[in-house]
Design a protein around this motif. Structure first.
Motif, PDB file in Angstrom:
ATOM      1  N   UNK A   3       0.831  -1.207   0.000  1.00  0.00           N
ATOM      2  CA  UNK A   3       0.000   0.000   0.000  1.00  0.00           C
ATOM      3  C   UNK A   3       0.864   1.255   0.000  1.00  0.00           C
ATOM      4  N   UNK A   4       1.985   1.213   0.713  1.00  0.00           N
ATOM      5  CA  UNK A   4       2.894   2.358   0.747  1.00  0.00           C
ATOM      6  C   UNK A   4       3.452   2.634  -0.642  1.00  0.00           C
ATOM      7  N   UNK A   5       3.842   1.581  -1.322  1.00  0.00           N
ATOM      8  CA  UNK A   5       4.396   1.743  -2.673  1.00  0.00           C
ATOM      9  C   UNK A   5       3.314   2.237  -3.621  1.00  0.00           C
ATOM     10  N   UNK A   6       2.131   1.694  -3.501  1.00  0.00           N
ATOM     11  CA  UNK A   6       1.018   2.126  -4.351  1.00  0.00           C
ATOM     12  C   UNK A   6       0.670   3.592  -4.098  1.00  0.00           C
ATOM     13  N   UNK A   7       0.651   3.990  -2.843  1.00  0.00           N
ATOM     14  CA  UNK A   7       0.367   5.390  -2.505  1.00  0.00           C
ATOM     15  C   UNK A   7       1.472   6.301  -3.031  1.00  0.00           C
TER      16      UNK A   7
END
Length: 93
Positions: A3-7
């Motif tokens: 999720x961090x990478x996607x954000x």
């Protein structure tokens, strides 16, 4: 972590879109400014060329040898400048 990478990707995509938009506006403004500068001067040069072309034609008709000499001299000068520039660029390489 995914999720961090996607954000982060979403944030970077948004920033890239903003940057693209800002650059497009800047390019548009620069091209408008350049056209406002160049167009009137191009028209002025065209007018001068139109008025001077008849004078130039009459000079060429009256002095064909001088005209030929001037053309050959201009070509020789151009060739010399091109030779010097090519030597200069090859020395830097």
């Amino acid at each position: 972590m995914a999720r961090d990478i996607s954000a982060e990707i979403d944030r970077l995509t948004s920033q890239l879109a903003d940057l693209r938009s800002a650059l497009a506006k800047q390019v548009s403004a620069s091209s408008d400014e350049a056209s406002r500068y160049v167009v009137p001067r191009a028209r002025q040069v065209a007018k001068h060329f139109q008025h001077g072309s008849s004078d130039l034609a009459s000079v060429v008709r009256r002095n064909p040898q001088a005209t030929t000499g001037a053309i050959v001299g201009a070509l020789a000068l151009t060739a010399a400048v091109a030779f010097i520039l090519s030597r200069s660029s090859s020395d830097h390489s």
